[in-house]
Scaffold this active site. Sequence first.
Site, short mmCIF file in Angstrom:
data_model
loop_
_atom_site.label_atom_id
_atom_site.label_comp_id
_atom_site.label_asym_id
_atom_site.label_seq_id
_atom_site.Cartn_x
_atom_site.Cartn_y
_atom_site.Cartn_z
N SER A 152 -1.74 23.69 -5.35
CA SER A 152 -1.88 22.09 -5.80
C SER A 152 -0.71 21.43 -6.40
CB SER A 152 -3.07 21.96 -6.77
OG SER A 152 -4.24 22.49 -6.52
N HIS A 157 -8.20 26.18 -0.90
CA HIS A 157 -9.63 25.96 -1.30
C HIS A 157 -10.47 25.93 0.29
CE1 HIS A 157 -7.32 23.95 -4.50
NE2 HIS A 157 -8.21 24.85 -5.17
#
Length: 289
Positions: free
Chosen positions: A189, A37
């Site tokens: 994640s 990210h």
Amino acid sequence: MEIVSTAADWRAALDDARRHGRQVGFVPTMGALHAGHASLIDAARSEVEMVTASVFVNPLQFGALADLTAYPRTLDADGALLKAHGCDLLFAPSVAEMYPHHPEPEATTVHVTGPALGFEGSDRPGHFDGMATVVTLLFNLAGPCRAYFGEKDFQQLAVVRQMVADLGQPVVVVGCPTERESDGLAMSSRNVRLSAAGRAAAPVLHAALLAGAEAATKGAGGRDIEAAMVARVASEPAANLFYAAAVDPTSLTIVEDPAVGSPLRLLIAAEIDGVRLIDNLAAISGPCG
Ligand code: PAF
């Protein structure tokens, strides 16, 4: 970095930025942010004057309620990472702010087909409709912008590109390269949910993609490229393969007989430790032999 939680405040801040001649770059996320990210924020920061991100765990794109409940919520750490990478404005709305009738469905949602069919689309029914619905809502609130998506979720990126084209959304979609650990595992994640043994097994997805890309370079057909990937995953007992395929990078249709020099995208998904992992790689079809 400013943080807003209402749609009205977010829209007003971005409208104001544009009025002052600042181009907006938008990074949509569901939080649990990592270096992948951060690279999207970095890309936006290098291209536009006003960088905004959203953190919203979108209930519409989860199948089982248990997955939604278990999804990590780490807003403080997410805010720190965004700030450190130069994000100007974080939009962190509640579910009620985004979907006033939730858990009843809103009257209007987005339905996607084309590149949404197959792979994650068929293994996770409703996922891409839920993703497309929230991304459309976010795009409508954000207004004209450049929007940054990771190539790690390659099918998602293809679905969003198609949706923006089909619906005339005033957004330039920017695909950014997958960030990888040193052993090739794509950053996600979900990686934190792997046991030590699962983490050691997980780079097999990238290894399988490399084997597929090598077969493609040697002129293999689509099914043989797939077979090369399947064989590599089969060498890792901890991995349970869902799919491995060579597809057209735009339509995501399976390519059986690639023309020499044509670009392919290799897609793979497997379960390790009960964690669904996906990855993909660009490949070029080479001459036979
Ligand atoms: O990739 C994600 O994190 C999500 O699918 C997105 C694009 C933020 C929509 O909820």
